[in-house]
Design a protein around this motif. Structure first.
Motif, PDB file in Angstrom:
ATOM      1  N   MET A  84      -3.290  -1.211 -13.431  1.00 37.05           N
ATOM      2  CA  MET A  84      -2.829  -2.152 -12.433  1.00 37.05           C
ATOM      3  C   MET A  84      -3.259  -3.577 -12.786  1.00 37.05           C
ATOM      4  N   GLU A  88      -2.215  -6.501  -8.212  1.00 36.53           N
ATOM      5  CA  GLU A  88      -1.986  -5.188  -7.602  1.00 36.53           C
ATOM      6  C   GLU A  88      -3.274  -4.618  -7.042  1.00 36.53           C
ATOM      7  N   ARG A 113       1.654   3.469  -6.543  1.00 35.79           N
ATOM      8  CA  ARG A 113       1.741   2.480  -7.607  1.00 35.79           C
ATOM      9  C   ARG A 113       1.640   3.141  -8.984  1.00 35.79           C
TER      10      ARG A 113
END
Length: 554
Positions: A84, A88, A113
Motif C-alpha cells: 500500500m 492508502e 485493498r
C-alpha cells in the motif's frame, strides 16, 4: 560514559518517554525456543539424536557466510512496490481502535485493498496462472504448476460447506503445552464460522498429534493428504517442518504461517508454498543492529562482542550479525565473537576474551543456561560497567529461568521480544480491544485466559483466515493457487502484534511476514521486562535458501 553508569541518566529519560508510547511487554512463544529452554540438560549435553531434533533449529555445522542480513540502506529502502502507498495506509490506519467492531471493519477495508491490488494485476495478466500454466505473483514470484503431481487439484479440501485445514503439532509429550495454541486457534475458527465463515464456508481443522517427533509429522502429513484430502497443511517446530517441507512443495500443497523462527521459511523460489509466521533468528540479528543505530547514535560506530553457542541457532545468530556488521561499518566498527561448547559450565574464558576487545555492546547469541551464565559472567568480570548496551536473545526471554536468578546483574539487559502480545498482560487486558476479544472468546468457550499459550492460537489463526478471505475474493474464487498468491501478497494489520510491527510479504522481494518487535529492558526490582521501543525492518531480511550441509543460508 556507560549505560550502567554515567550514561544511565540520559538513557533513562529516553527509556521512560518511549515506555509510555511503546507496546506492552511481549512474549516469545516459538516452539523451538521453548524446546531449547525448557530442557537445559538436553540442550547442553545433546545426549541423544531425539533431543537434537527436539531442540535444534539448525545442524551443528557453521553456516555459510551468505547466511545474513542486507546493507542498512537496503533495509531502509526495501521495496514497497506491491504494498500500500502511504496515502492508502493513512486512509485506514487509526492510532487507536475503540471497539472490536471498528477493528474488524478496518481489517475488512484493508483486505479489500489487498484484493483490489491482486485482482488488478490478475486482470492485466501480470499475475495469476498464465497460458503456460505458471502461477505468477509479486516481484517475480513464480510456481510452475506443470511440475505438480498429475492428480493434483487446485480445489482439494474444499466442499460445498467447508474448507479442511490439516494441523500437526504436539498434543502429548514434553511440548504438550503447545496444544493450548491449537485450542485457541479452534476457538477463533468457531467465532469466524459463527459469523459466516469464509464466503459461507466453514473452516474446519483436522488435527494430528506428532508429540514433537518429526517421523510422526511425516506420517500425519501423508494421512491428512491421502485420507482427509485437506486444502493446506500447518506444522509446528523447525525439525518437524524441515522434515516435510520438501515433500509438500513437491506436491504443491500450501504450508503457510508455520510456527517456528527458522530462517529457511524465507525461501519463495525453492519452497514457494511454505512461509513462516513469527520473527526469524536472522531478522533478530538485523533488529539488534537497527536498535544500536537508533539508540546509540552519539557513540557510533561501536565495537560489538557476541557470545555464540556452538550449536543450534547460535551460528545463525552469529553469521547474521556478522553480515550486518560488515555491511554497516558506520554502525559497527568491529564485531568480535567467541563460541562456547554445548555443555559449558562456565563462560569465564570466553567473556574474558571478548572483554579484551573493549566492546561497547555485548550480545548473547546462545540458549538455555548459557544465557544466565553470560549475564553473571559479564557482571563479575566488570565488563557490564563498560557497556552501552547488552542483549540477551529472544530464546531466553523467560525472566524466571534465564535472568532473574542473576539478581542485580540482570538489571538493564535488553531483549528483542518476538512481537507477539501476551494476553495475560494486565495493561493489554485493560486497553487492547483485540486482547479483550480473545479473553472473552476463551472464557465463553470454557478456556482459561490466564494461560497465555491460548493467545498464540489467535496469532496463528488470524492471518490464516485473512489470507483465505482474500483468496476467496479473487477471480476464480478460493483455490490453492489464489491462497498462496494471497499469502505472498498479504499486507494486514495483525492485532496480535504491536501496531508499529508490519505483517506483510511481497513475493520474492520480501518472504518474511514479521520483521519487527518490541525491545524491552529488564528491571531487576520488579523481576520483569519493561517495554522501551518497537523496531521494525519490514522487507529487510534477505531470502534464505537453506543448505542443510553447511547449516546456513545460501
Amino acid at each position: 560514559m556507560t549505560l550502567f553508569k554515567s550514561r544511565r541518566v540520559r538513557l533513562l529519560v529516553l527509556f521512560c518517554s518511549l515506555s509510555l508510547a511503546a507496546a506492552a511487554c511481549i512474549r516469545v512463544d516459538d516452539p523451538d525456543e521453548v524446546a531449547a529452554t525448557q530442557d537445559t540438560d538436553a540442550v547442553a549435553a545433546r545426549e541423544t539424536a531425539d533431543d537434537d531434533e527436539a531442540v535444534d533449529e539448525t545442524v551443528d555445522e557453521e553456516p555459510s557466510e551468505s547466511a545474513g542480513t542486507p546493507h542498512q540502506q537496503d533495509i531502509e529502502e526495501a521495496s514497497e512496490q506491491e504494498h500500500m502507498t502511504a496515502e492508502e495506509e493513512a486512509e485506514i490506519a487509526e492510532p487507536e481502535v475503540p471497539t472490536i467492531e471498528a477493528l474488524f471493519e478496518e481489517a475488512a477495508d484493508r483486505r479489500a485493498r489487498v484484493v483490489e491490488r491482486i485482482r488488478d494485476r490478475i486482470e492485466s495478466g501480470q499475475w495469476g496462472i498464465g497460458d503456460d500454466n505458471i502461477l505468477r505473483g509479486p516481484e517475480g514470484f513464480e510456481i510452475d504448476l506443470n511440475e505438480c503431481p498429475a492428480d493434483w487439484s487446485d480445489t482439494e479440501g474444499i466442499t460445498d460447506t467447508e474448507i479442511r485445514i490439516g494441523q500437526i503439532g504436539p498434543q502429548t509429550g514434553r511440548l504438550a503445552s503447545y496444544d493450548s495454541a491449537r485450542l485457541g486457534w479452534m476457538t477463533y475458527l468457531d467465532y469466524v464460522n459463527a459469523q459466516g465463515g469464509v464466503r459461507g464456508l466453514r473452516v474446519v481443522m483436522q488435527s494430528r498429534d506428532d508429540a514433537n517427533e518429526a517421523t510422526k509429522t511425516i506420517e500425519h502429513v501423508n494421512d491428512l493428504l491421502q485420507n482427509d484430502n485437506v486444502f493446506a497443511i500447518h506444522t509446528l517446530g523447525s525439525p518437524n517442518t524441515l522434515a516435510v517441507y520438501d515433500s509438500l512443495n513437491d506436491q504443491c500443497i500450501p504450508q503457510p504461517f508455520v510456527w517456528t523462527g527458522h530462517p529457511a521459511w524465507g525461501d519463495p523460489q525453492v519452497h514457494p508454498w511454505t512461509t513462516g509466521s513469527i520473527l526469524s533468528h536472522a531478522t533478530e540479528a538485523v533488529l539488534w543492529g537497527r536498535w544500536i543505530k537508533e539508540n546509540l547514535a552519539d557513540e557510533l560506530p561501536v565495537v560489538v562482542a557476541g557470545l555464540a553457542a556452538d550449536y543450534g541457532f547460535g551460528p545463525v545468530y552469529e553469521s547474521s550479525f556478522r553480515q550486518y556488521a560488515e555491511s554497516n561499518p558506520g554502525v559497527v566498527s568491529e564485531f568480535v565473537s567467541a563460541r562456547h561448547a554445548p555443555a559449558a559450565s562456565t563462560l569465564t574464558e570466553e567473556i574474558a576474551t571478548l572483554a579484551s576487545s573493549g566492546p561497547d555492546v555485548f550480545i548473547s547469541m546462545t540458549a538455555g543456561n548459557a544465557c544466565l551464565l553470560a549475564i553473571e559472567e559479564v557482571a563479575e568480570s566488570g565488563l557490564k560497567e563498560e557497556l552501552a548496551a547488552a542483549f540477551t536473545p529472544s530464546v531466553c526471554a523467560t525472566p524466571s529461568s534465564w535472568i532473574a536468578p542473576a539478581g542485580d546483574a540482570g538489571h538493564g539487559w535488553l531483549v528483542v521480544g518476538g512481537g507477539v502480545k501476551d494476553i495475560t498482560d494486565a495493561a493489554l487486558a485493560e486497553h487492547d480491544v483485540f486482547v479483550q476479544f480473545v479473553i472473552q472468546s476463551l472464557e465463553a468457550n470454557g478456556l482459561d485466559p490466564a494461560i497465555s499459550m491460548f493467545g498464540n492460537g489467535y496469532m496463528l489463526g488470524y492471518p490464516y483466515v485473512e489470507a483465505l478471505r482474500i483468496a476467496a475474493e479473487l477471480p476464480g474464487g478460493l483455490t490453492r493457487t489464489n491462497f498462496i498468491l494471497a499469502v505472498r501478497a498479504i499486507d494486514i494489520r495483525h492485532p496480535m502484534f504491536p501496531e508499529a510491527v508490519a505483517f506483510a510479504m511481497n513475493g520474492n522481494a520480501d518472504a518474511f511476514p514479521v520483521e519487527g518487535s518490541g525491545v524491552s529492558r529488564y528491571d531487576a526490582l520488579s523481576h520483569a521486562w519493561v517495554a522501551s521501543s518497537v523496531v521494525d525492518v519490514n522487507g529487510g531480511t534477505p531470502d534464505c535458501v537453506w543448505d542443510a550441509d553447511s547449516g546456513g543460508c545460501r
